[in-house]
Write a protein that holds these residues in place. Sequence first.
Motif, PDB file in Angstrom:
ATOM      1  N   LYS A  34       0.827  -1.220   0.000  1.00 35.00           N
ATOM      2  CA  LYS A  34       0.000   0.000   0.000  1.00 35.00           C
ATOM      3  C   LYS A  34       0.860   1.270   0.000  1.00 35.00           C
ATOM      4  CE  LYS A  34      -3.800  -2.218   2.577  1.00 35.00           C
ATOM      5  NZ  LYS A  34      -3.162  -3.504   2.930  1.00 35.00           N
ATOM      6  N   SER A  35       2.106   1.166  -0.451  1.00 31.44           N
ATOM      7  CA  SER A  35       3.014   2.315  -0.369  1.00 31.44           C
ATOM      8  C   SER A  35       2.486   3.539  -1.115  1.00 31.44           C
ATOM      9  CB  SER A  35       4.395   1.935  -0.906  1.00 31.44           C
ATOM     10  OG  SER A  35       5.006   0.969  -0.097  1.00 31.44           O
ATOM     11  N   PHE A  36       2.050   3.363  -2.363  1.00 32.06           N
ATOM     12  CA  PHE A  36       1.532   4.503  -3.124  1.00 32.06           C
ATOM     13  C   PHE A  36       0.308   5.087  -2.433  1.00 32.06           C
ATOM     14  CE2 PHE A  36      -1.324   6.302  -6.342  1.00 32.06           C
ATOM     15  CZ  PHE A  36      -0.481   7.209  -6.990  1.00 32.06           C
ATOM     16  N   GLN A  37      -0.598   4.230  -2.028  1.00 32.96           N
ATOM     17  CA  GLN A  37      -1.835   4.648  -1.354  1.00 32.96           C
ATOM     18  C   GLN A  37      -1.551   5.418  -0.062  1.00 32.96           C
ATOM     19  OE1 GLN A  37      -4.326   1.281  -0.352  1.00 32.96           O
ATOM     20  NE2 GLN A  37      -5.420   2.416   1.235  1.00 32.96           N
ATOM     21  N   SER A  38      -0.474   5.061   0.609  1.00 37.72           N
ATOM     22  CA  SER A  38      -0.207   5.644   1.927  1.00 37.72           C
ATOM     23  C   SER A  38       0.020   7.155   1.873  1.00 37.72           C
ATOM     24  CB  SER A  38       0.997   4.955   2.573  1.00 37.72           C
ATOM     25  OG  SER A  38       2.210   5.295   1.926  1.00 37.72           O
ATOM     26  N   TYR A  39       0.403   7.675   0.713  1.00 40.37           N
ATOM     27  CA  TYR A  39       0.652   9.111   0.574  1.00 40.37           C
ATOM     28  C   TYR A  39      -0.528   9.846  -0.058  1.00 40.37           C
ATOM     29  CZ  TYR A  39       5.263   7.528   1.768  1.00 40.37           C
ATOM     30  OH  TYR A  39       6.315   6.932   2.421  1.00 40.37           O
ATOM     31  N   ASN A  40      -1.645   9.167  -0.178  1.00 39.99           N
ATOM     32  CA  ASN A  40      -2.865   9.784  -0.704  1.00 39.99           C
ATOM     33  C   ASN A  40      -3.843  10.003   0.443  1.00 39.99           C
ATOM     34  OD1 ASN A  40      -5.576  10.028  -1.905  1.00 39.99           O
ATOM     35  ND2 ASN A  40      -4.488   9.709  -3.818  1.00 39.99           N
ATOM     36  N   TYR A  41      -4.069  11.262   0.748  1.00 43.32           N
ATOM     37  CA  TYR A  41      -5.000  11.622   1.811  1.00 43.32           C
ATOM     38  C   TYR A  41      -5.704  12.892   1.353  1.00 43.32           C
ATOM     39  CZ  TYR A  41      -6.724  11.768   6.642  1.00 43.32           C
ATOM     40  OH  TYR A  41      -7.516  11.732   7.772  1.00 43.32           O
ATOM     41  N   THR A  42      -6.806  12.721   0.698  1.00 46.36           N
ATOM     42  CA  THR A  42      -7.554  13.729  -0.069  1.00 46.36           C
ATOM     43  C   THR A  42      -6.831  14.102  -1.359  1.00 46.36           C
ATOM     44  OG1 THR A  42      -6.677  15.742   0.998  1.00 46.36           O
ATOM     45  CG2 THR A  42      -8.573  14.678   2.044  1.00 46.36           C
ATOM     46  N   HIS A  43      -5.508  14.138  -1.325  1.00 49.45           N
ATOM     47  CA  HIS A  43      -4.690  14.368  -2.520  1.00 49.45           C
ATOM     48  C   HIS A  43      -3.470  13.446  -2.457  1.00 49.45           C
ATOM     49  CE1 HIS A  43      -6.901  17.883  -3.954  1.00 49.45           C
ATOM     50  NE2 HIS A  43      -6.874  18.361  -2.717  1.00 49.45           N
ATOM     51  N   GLN A  44      -2.788  13.307  -3.599  1.00 48.52           N
ATOM     52  CA  GLN A  44      -1.537  12.543  -3.634  1.00 48.52           C
ATOM     53  C   GLN A  44      -0.410  13.502  -3.279  1.00 48.52           C
ATOM     54  OE1 GLN A  44      -1.637   9.136  -4.454  1.00 48.52           O
ATOM     55  NE2 GLN A  44       0.439   9.064  -3.675  1.00 48.52           N
ATOM     56  N   TYR A  45       0.004  13.461  -2.026  1.00 51.55           N
ATOM     57  CA  TYR A  45       0.952  14.449  -1.532  1.00 51.55           C
ATOM     58  C   TYR A  45       2.411  14.032  -1.657  1.00 51.55           C
ATOM     59  CZ  TYR A  45      -2.776  17.357   0.371  1.00 51.55           C
ATOM     60  OH  TYR A  45      -3.867  18.172   0.503  1.00 51.55           O
ATOM     61  N   ALA A  46       2.671  12.773  -1.976  1.00 46.20           N
ATOM     62  CA  ALA A  46       4.057  12.308  -2.125  1.00 46.20           C
ATOM     63  C   ALA A  46       4.063  11.049  -2.969  1.00 46.20           C
ATOM     64  CB  ALA A  46       4.690  12.045  -0.767  1.00 46.20           C
ATOM     65  N   LEU A  47       5.237  10.683  -3.456  1.00 43.53           N
ATOM     66  CA  LEU A  47       5.425   9.416  -4.160  1.00 43.53           C
ATOM     67  C   LEU A  47       6.359   8.544  -3.335  1.00 43.53           C
ATOM     68  CD1 LEU A  47       5.882  10.560  -7.876  1.00 43.53           C
ATOM     69  CD2 LEU A  47       3.782   9.817  -6.713  1.00 43.53           C
ATOM     70  N   ALA A  48       6.069   7.261  -3.324  1.00 43.49           N
ATOM     71  CA  ALA A  48       6.859   6.312  -2.531  1.00 43.49           C
ATOM     72  C   ALA A  48       8.168   6.001  -3.255  1.00 43.49           C
ATOM     73  CB  ALA A  48       6.063   5.035  -2.296  1.00 43.49           C
ATOM     74  N   ILE A  49       9.245   6.605  -2.790  1.00 49.09           N
ATOM     75  CA  ILE A  49      10.556   6.275  -3.371  1.00 49.09           C
ATOM     76  C   ILE A  49      11.285   5.238  -2.518  1.00 49.09           C
ATOM     77  CG2 ILE A  49      10.799   8.507  -4.527  1.00 49.09           C
ATOM     78  CD1 ILE A  49      12.851   9.214  -2.269  1.00 49.09           C
ATOM     79  N   ASP A  50      10.680   4.870  -1.392  1.00 53.77           N
ATOM     80  CA  ASP A  50      11.268   3.914  -0.461  1.00 53.77           C
ATOM     81  C   ASP A  50      10.126   3.114   0.147  1.00 53.77           C
ATOM     82  OD1 ASP A  50      13.870   3.726   1.785  1.00 53.77           O
ATOM     83  OD2 ASP A  50      11.874   3.199   2.489  1.00 53.77           O
ATOM     84  N   ALA A  51      10.274   1.796   0.212  1.00 52.82           N
ATOM     85  CA  ALA A  51       9.243   0.938   0.790  1.00 52.82           C
ATOM     86  C   ALA A  51       9.832   0.094   1.910  1.00 52.82           C
ATOM     87  CB  ALA A  51       8.631   0.035  -0.274  1.00 52.82           C
ATOM     88  N   ALA A  52       9.082  -0.041   2.992  1.00 52.90           N
ATOM     89  CA  ALA A  52       9.582  -0.802   4.140  1.00 52.90           C
ATOM     90  C   ALA A  52       8.427  -1.192   5.051  1.00 52.90           C
ATOM     91  CB  ALA A  52      10.602   0.010   4.937  1.00 52.90           C
ATOM     92  N   CYS A  53       8.682  -2.176   5.880  1.00 53.74           N
ATOM     93  CA  CYS A  53       7.821  -2.565   6.990  1.00 53.74           C
ATOM     94  C   CYS A  53       8.641  -3.499   7.871  1.00 53.74           C
ATOM     95  CB  CYS A  53       6.533  -3.243   6.507  1.00 53.74           C
ATOM     96  SG  CYS A  53       6.762  -4.922   5.874  1.00 53.74           S
ATOM     97  N   PRO A  54       8.183  -3.805   9.065  1.00 50.88           N
ATOM     98  CA  PRO A  54       8.895  -4.817   9.848  1.00 50.88           C
ATOM     99  C   PRO A  54       8.906  -6.167   9.125  1.00 50.88           C
ATOM    100  CG  PRO A  54       7.483  -3.521  11.276  1.00 50.88           C
ATOM    101  CD  PRO A  54       7.130  -3.142   9.868  1.00 50.88           C
ATOM    102  N   ILE A  55      10.077  -6.759   9.069  1.00 47.67           N
ATOM    103  CA  ILE A  55      10.286  -8.068   8.457  1.00 47.67           C
ATOM    104  C   ILE A  55      11.059  -8.919   9.466  1.00 47.67           C
ATOM    105  CG2 ILE A  55      10.316  -7.164   6.088  1.00 47.67           C
ATOM    106  CD1 ILE A  55      13.462  -7.383   6.302  1.00 47.67           C
ATOM    107  N   ALA A  56      11.331 -10.160   9.111  1.00 43.80           N
ATOM    108  CA  ALA A  56      12.252 -10.978   9.900  1.00 43.80           C
ATOM    109  C   ALA A  56      13.635 -10.890   9.268  1.00 43.80           C
ATOM    110  CB  ALA A  56      11.773 -12.422   9.940  1.00 43.80           C
ATOM    111  N   PHE A  57      14.677 -10.913  10.096  1.00 41.72           N
ATOM    112  CA  PHE A  57      16.039 -10.942   9.551  1.00 41.72           C
ATOM    113  C   PHE A  57      16.964 -11.634  10.549  1.00 41.72           C
ATOM    114  CE2 PHE A  57      15.095  -6.670  11.217  1.00 41.72           C
ATOM    115  CZ  PHE A  57      16.104  -6.438  12.143  1.00 41.72           C
ATOM    116  N   TYR A  58      18.071 -12.159  10.026  1.00 42.52           N
ATOM    117  CA  TYR A  58      18.916 -13.002  10.868  1.00 42.52           C
ATOM    118  C   TYR A  58      20.331 -13.114  10.310  1.00 42.52           C
ATOM    119  CZ  TYR A  58      17.898 -16.481   7.232  1.00 42.52           C
ATOM    120  OH  TYR A  58      17.780 -17.131   6.029  1.00 42.52           O
ATOM    121  N   SER A  59      21.230 -13.541  11.181  1.00 43.89           N
ATOM    122  CA  SER A  59      22.596 -13.870  10.772  1.00 43.89           C
ATOM    123  C   SER A  59      22.640 -15.348  10.431  1.00 43.89           C
ATOM    124  CB  SER A  59      23.590 -13.565  11.899  1.00 43.89           C
ATOM    125  OG  SER A  59      24.830 -14.195  11.645  1.00 43.89           O
ATOM    126  N   ASN A  60      22.779 -15.661   9.155  1.00 43.35           N
ATOM    127  CA  ASN A  60      22.807 -17.058   8.736  1.00 43.35           C
ATOM    128  C   ASN A  60      24.035 -17.776   9.288  1.00 43.35           C
ATOM    129  OD1 ASN A  60      21.533 -19.176   7.212  1.00 43.35           O
ATOM    130  ND2 ASN A  60      23.208 -19.026   5.752  1.00 43.35           N
TER     131      ASN A  60
END
Length: 378
Positions: free
Chosen positions: A98-124
């Motif tokens: 929903k990155s593009f949608q996240s910057y739309n609030y009555t208008h499109q106020y920004a473009l998503a040039i970076d996407a992120a959320c909590p993920i899992a990560f580890y030292s293999n």
Amino acid sequence: MFMHLKGITWNHTRGKLPVLATAQRYMEMHPGVTIDWQARSLKEFGDAPIDILAQDYDLIILDHPWMGFAAENKILLPLEHFLEPEFLADQKANSVGKSFQSYNYTHQYALAIDAACPIAFYSNEKLKADNASLPTTWSEVIDLAKRGKVYCGGNGTSILMQFYMLLATKTDEKLFVDGIIADKEIQKESLLEIQELFSYLPNCVFSKNPIGVYEVLASPKTEYYYCPCDFGYSNYSRVGYSSNLITSANVVKYNGKMLKTTLGGAGFAISNKCKNIELALDYLKYTASGEIQQSIYVENGGQPGHRSAWTNSRANELTNSFFNNTLETLDNAYLRPRYDGYLSFQETAGPLIRDWIMNEGNVDELIDNIHDLFIYSI
């Protein structure tokens, strides 16, 4: 003719280097143009008032929870009034979750040039040394935490995002509706589950943001090697960035369903005080385009917002398959509130939960206090 743009981003490799790189190349192609990027801290990225930034900067890299405030105070350019429909359609079609949608609030106020959320990560490397396998369920995460191998951020924001994660998963994202955050019993169960997880972690986690977690997992001096849910940074999955290469993964399942973590990322907005609007729009389009996102942007430490970069083979080669490994989690992420006033709730509710975990307070009183903060914020 000489023209100048001044921008503000956030002070991390992921936030600063890619925009410096796109600005450098854009200036090389447009003699007479100068683009000056400055940086603020990660905390300021989340809570520094954007109305003040918009007075001093033409270009602002910001967090989507600011959109309600931006709409109410008319701080940013409504991009759909200036950009071609075809370009915006491409941005929407190539949104990561929903990155593009996240910057739309009555208008499109920004473009998503970076996407992120909590993920899992580890030292293999540490995982193999422990002769262990990755957890696939929440109960297996708890079992691994009991063995002293789990580490995740315990600052206010990280803990609040974990709270949202469990609530969104259990309610299918039906949160902050009709004056309540969620059913009180679901909130209680979720808070107690977070409390249990942190009971097996060292107290030092309570001062850590996601960057701090990555540094601990990457360090050869610690035995911790798995984080179940914190904001992902592809930088640590790149050879040479840290002492121990970090591998990314989708989050585990909870009662048979993949956990719904909370969408983050960064948007590129233009201040309504900008004097060189056409130049700013052209540079914005350049930076947000699929071509640049999957080349200059990602190659210089960026974590793109354009989906074509996430599925690009070169981008995944650079990042130990960071993007392929986590795209499902991004697509499944919950979009948190963005109403004007929400950020005051986020800034206070997270530390409140953190303090409750650290001091073993009363969970029912905590839920009542969180509710009061929410009502006050709206």
